[in-house]
Design a protein around this motif. Structure first.
Motif, PDB file in Angstrom:
ATOM      1  N   ALA A 283      -6.081 -13.618   7.926  1.00 11.60           N
ATOM      2  CA  ALA A 283      -6.752 -14.486   8.683  1.00 11.60           C
ATOM      3  C   ALA A 283      -6.826 -14.320  10.202  1.00 11.60           C
ATOM      4  N   LEU A 284      -6.108 -13.391  10.703  1.00 12.89           N
ATOM      5  CA  LEU A 284      -6.392 -13.025  11.997  1.00 12.89           C
ATOM      6  C   LEU A 284      -7.875 -12.380  11.952  1.00 12.89           C
ATOM      7  N   LEU A 285      -8.041 -11.556  10.998  1.00 13.55           N
ATOM      8  CA  LEU A 285      -9.629 -10.822  10.995  1.00 13.55           C
ATOM      9  C   LEU A 285     -10.486 -11.615  10.507  1.00 13.55           C
ATOM     10  N   HIS A 286     -10.327 -12.961  10.003  1.00  8.19           N
ATOM     11  CA  HIS A 286     -11.585 -13.674   9.410  1.00  8.19           C
ATOM     12  C   HIS A 286     -12.793 -13.671  10.002  1.00  8.19           C
ATOM     13  N   ASP A 287     -12.885 -13.560  11.411  1.00 16.06           N
ATOM     14  CA  ASP A 287     -14.144 -13.767  12.114  1.00 16.06           C
ATOM     15  C   ASP A 287     -14.588 -12.160  12.740  1.00 16.06           C
ATOM     16  N   ILE A 288     -14.170 -11.448  12.065  1.00 11.73           N
ATOM     17  CA  ILE A 288     -14.443 -10.066  12.575  1.00 11.73           C
ATOM     18  C   ILE A 288     -15.932  -9.609  12.792  1.00 11.73           C
ATOM     19  N   GLY A 289     -16.680 -10.092  11.519  1.00 10.34           N
ATOM     20  CA  GLY A 289     -18.150  -9.968  11.614  1.00 10.34           C
ATOM     21  C   GLY A 289     -18.805 -10.389  12.839  1.00 10.34           C
ATOM     22  N   LYS A 290     -18.231 -11.246  13.830  1.00  8.55           N
ATOM     23  CA  LYS A 290     -18.848 -12.029  14.858  1.00  8.55           C
ATOM     24  C   LYS A 290     -19.068 -10.827  16.054  1.00  8.55           C
ATOM     25  N   ILE A 291     -18.399  -9.837  15.871  1.00  6.47           N
ATOM     26  CA  ILE A 291     -18.617  -8.522  16.575  1.00  6.47           C
ATOM     27  C   ILE A 291     -19.883  -7.981  16.725  1.00  6.47           C
ATOM     28  N   ALA A 292     -20.806  -8.043  15.563  1.00  6.05           N
ATOM     29  CA  ALA A 292     -22.162  -7.670  15.416  1.00  6.05           C
ATOM     30  C   ALA A 292     -23.033  -8.823  15.537  1.00  6.05           C
ATOM     31  N   ILE A 293     -22.589 -10.094  15.966  1.00  6.93           N
ATOM     32  CA  ILE A 293     -23.742 -11.259  16.207  1.00  6.93           C
ATOM     33  C   ILE A 293     -23.787 -11.150  17.724  1.00  6.93           C
ATOM     34  N   PRO A 294     -25.244 -11.062  18.311  1.00  9.03           N
ATOM     35  CA  PRO A 294     -25.685 -10.933  19.678  1.00  9.03           C
ATOM     36  C   PRO A 294     -25.006 -12.091  20.527  1.00  9.03           C
ATOM     37  N   ASP A 295     -24.553 -11.720  21.675  1.00 10.72           N
ATOM     38  CA  ASP A 295     -23.956 -12.797  22.398  1.00 10.72           C
ATOM     39  C   ASP A 295     -24.736 -13.819  22.765  1.00 10.72           C
ATOM     40  N   MET A 296     -26.018 -13.309  22.702  1.00  5.24           N
ATOM     41  CA  MET A 296     -27.162 -14.885  23.077  1.00  5.24           C
ATOM     42  C   MET A 296     -27.182 -15.969  22.146  1.00  5.24           C
ATOM     43  N   ILE A 297     -26.741 -15.438  21.014  1.00  5.11           N
ATOM     44  CA  ILE A 297     -26.841 -16.436  19.632  1.00  5.11           C
ATOM     45  C   ILE A 297     -25.280 -16.847  19.756  1.00  5.11           C
ATOM     46  N   LEU A 298     -24.264 -16.165  19.848  1.00  9.52           N
ATOM     47  CA  LEU A 298     -22.860 -16.654  19.582  1.00  9.52           C
ATOM     48  C   LEU A 298     -22.625 -17.683  20.819  1.00  9.52           C
ATOM     49  N   ASN A 299     -23.085 -17.236  22.030  1.00  5.84           N
ATOM     50  CA  ASN A 299     -22.609 -18.104  23.266  1.00  5.84           C
ATOM     51  C   ASN A 299     -23.756 -19.210  23.539  1.00  5.84           C
ATOM     52  N   PRO A 301     -25.440 -22.213  24.365  1.00  4.34           N
ATOM     53  CA  PRO A 301     -24.994 -23.818  24.607  1.00  4.34           C
ATOM     54  C   PRO A 301     -25.995 -24.662  23.610  1.00  4.34           C
ATOM     55  N   ALA A 302     -27.162 -24.560  23.256  1.00  2.00           N
ATOM     56  CA  ALA A 302     -27.798 -25.335  22.779  1.00  2.00           C
ATOM     57  C   ALA A 302     -27.961 -25.365  21.266  1.00  2.00           C
ATOM     58  N   ARG A 303     -28.738 -25.876  20.487  1.00  2.00           N
ATOM     59  CA  ARG A 303     -28.581 -25.970  19.068  1.00  2.00           C
ATOM     60  C   ARG A 303     -29.287 -24.559  18.502  1.00  2.00           C
ATOM     61  N   LEU A 304     -28.799 -23.909  17.713  1.00  2.00           N
ATOM     62  CA  LEU A 304     -29.618 -22.626  17.231  1.00  2.00           C
ATOM     63  C   LEU A 304     -30.742 -23.050  16.363  1.00  2.00           C
ATOM     64  N   THR A 305     -31.734 -22.343  16.571  1.00  2.00           N
ATOM     65  CA  THR A 305     -32.847 -22.154  15.911  1.00  2.00           C
ATOM     66  C   THR A 305     -32.396 -21.648  14.256  1.00  2.00           C
TER      67      THR A 305
END
Length: 434
Positions: A283-299, A301-305
């Motif tokens: 469970a500690l590693l369940h979101d490890i794939g977010k390392i590969a998500i660009p910060d501009m998408i991950l953070n 504040p508005a609704r994602l396209t």
């Protein structure tokens, strides 16, 4: 002026408010003892003693306009390093560390970050060696040393205590084990005496003793190596989880909380202690794939396209790809890849349905959704608990495995998961960050 609002009572300067600028204010809310929500359109009242009587959903709350103060924790205490025979080593709160048998002196180096002008009272003691706490002020606190500890388990307690009642306000604990050699066991000495008596004078006694000695040393070496590997594995997994959470500071400790909720569900489901520990790591590693998500998408504040949401969803498959050769944890790929599958088959990435979804994915899905709703995110504030509870019930059999969700709801009902503590802790962290 005392201005009531949905968040509590705002204490502002009338002149500053009337000037039309941004006045400075204090807010009296749950951290100040206001445990009910103010009732809209209610008749409130003041008396000649400057007491305000406010209608809330739990009764009438009284506050005096002259005698109030901020009741918030303003301290942060930790032990980030210890010295073992003058050699410095880092420690992590919540993780047990090991002290070798030949270490003579262990020194804790406490740190107290004080956000006030006060000199608070501090206490400390070593559970397993002493029962009486040593009490002193922060300015008097320095290094804490213990020498010639016997083999066994210990817990070092460091706390901020109330000057008036002695009650603990904030506490940190650090567990460690001093290794116990086989030679410290009474049965081994008896064994050696009996062996010496039986085989005295015999040449075979020397051969047997030599063989036993080598076997013991080899076992000790293997045991020490195994313990080091386990400790390194735990530290590595925790470091990876912190790295993932660090990409978005508003999701701080998300992975650790998800692991704790997952283990609570698994324990009630019937997992063994070994299986619970394995699930905790996964469970500690369940979101490890977010390392590969660009910060501009991950953070964002508005609704994602639609395109951005598609990229965001790939964190589950990217996580599975990262962990596919990770053999230290069983089913670790299941937790990373399938925690966004839905019980009704409308999830992703594969649209699995019911018990086609691996058990780790179904457990982590509940823990992940609960923490997401009860924590602040970059695009919204944490949800009201009544809304969270409604969403959990609504997701029974559609988003979540009904049997596992019933276990989770029971944990909330019997306060194994303390909702008030969760919300109070997160509000305190938000105030501290501010």
């Amino acid at each position: 002026m005392f201005v009531s609002g949905s968040a509590g009572i705002y204490v502002v300067n009338r002149d500053e408010l009337m000037e039309g600028g941004e006045p400075s204010y204090q807010i009296l809310n749950s951290s100040m003892g206001l445990m009910g929500a103010l009732t809209a359109n209610a008749w409130n009242q003041t008396d000649g003693l400057k007491n305000i009587y406010l209608s809330t959903d739990r009764g009438v709350f009284m506050v005096n306009m002259d005698e109030y103060r901020m009741n918030r924790r303003s301290y942060r205490l930790m032990v980030s390093r210890v010295e073992l025979d003058e050699k410095s080593f880092p420690v992590e709160r919540g993780l047990k560390f090991t002290v070798k048998r030949d270490v003579k002196k262990i020194t804790f180096i406490p740190e107290i970050v004080n956000y006030t002008l006060e000199n608070p009272t501090v206490s400390y003691y070593l559970e397993g060696l002493e029962s009486k706490k040593k009490v002193l002020t922060q300015k008097e606190l320095s290094r804490v040393s213990y020498t010639n500890l016997h083999a066994g388990e210990y817990v070092f307690h460091l706390a901020i205590v109330s000057d008036r009642t002695g009650e603990v306000i904030e506490e940190s604990t650090y567990r460690f084990v001093k290794e116990k050699s086989i030679f410290d066991n009474a049965w081994f000495l008896v064994y050696m005496v009996v062996l010496a008596v039986i085989f005295v004078g015999w040449f075979s006694w020397f051969i047997t003793r030599t063989w036993l000695q080598k076997t013991i040393e080899l076992q000790q070496s293997r045991l020490q190596l195994a313990m080091q590997q386990i400790q390194m594995g735990n530290e590595t997994i925790l470091a990876i989880a912190k790295t993932v959470d660090a990409k978005d500071e508003r999701t701080s400790q998300h992975s650790q909380r998800v692991s704790e909720y997952s283990v609570m569900i698994a324990k009630e489901y019937g997992f063994s202690e070994e299986e619970q520990e394995n699930l905790r790591r996964a469970a500690l590693l369940h979101d490890i794939g977010k390392i590969a998500i660009p910060d501009m998408i991950l953070n964002k504040p508005a609704r994602l396209t639609d395109d951005e949401y598609y990229i965001m969803k790939t964190h589950v498959t990217k996580g599975a790809e990262i962990l596919k050769d990770f053999t230290l944890i069983d089913h670790v790929v299941d937790g990373a890849e399938f925690h966004h599958e839905r019980y009704d088959g409308r999830g992703y990435p594969d649209g699995l349905k019911g018990e086609q979804i691996p058990l780790y994915g179904r457990i982590i899905a509940i823990a992940d959704a609960f923490d997401a709703m009860t924590a602040n995110r970059v695009y919204r504030q944490k949800q009201d608990f009544d809304y969270v509870l409604s969403e959990l019930h609504k997701g029974r059999g559609t988003q979540f495995d009904p049997k596992l969700l019933d276990i989770f709801l029971k944990l909330i009902e019997n306060k194994t998961i303390d909702i008030e503590a969760i919300y109070e802790e997160k509000e305190h962290k938000e105030e501290t960050n501010e």
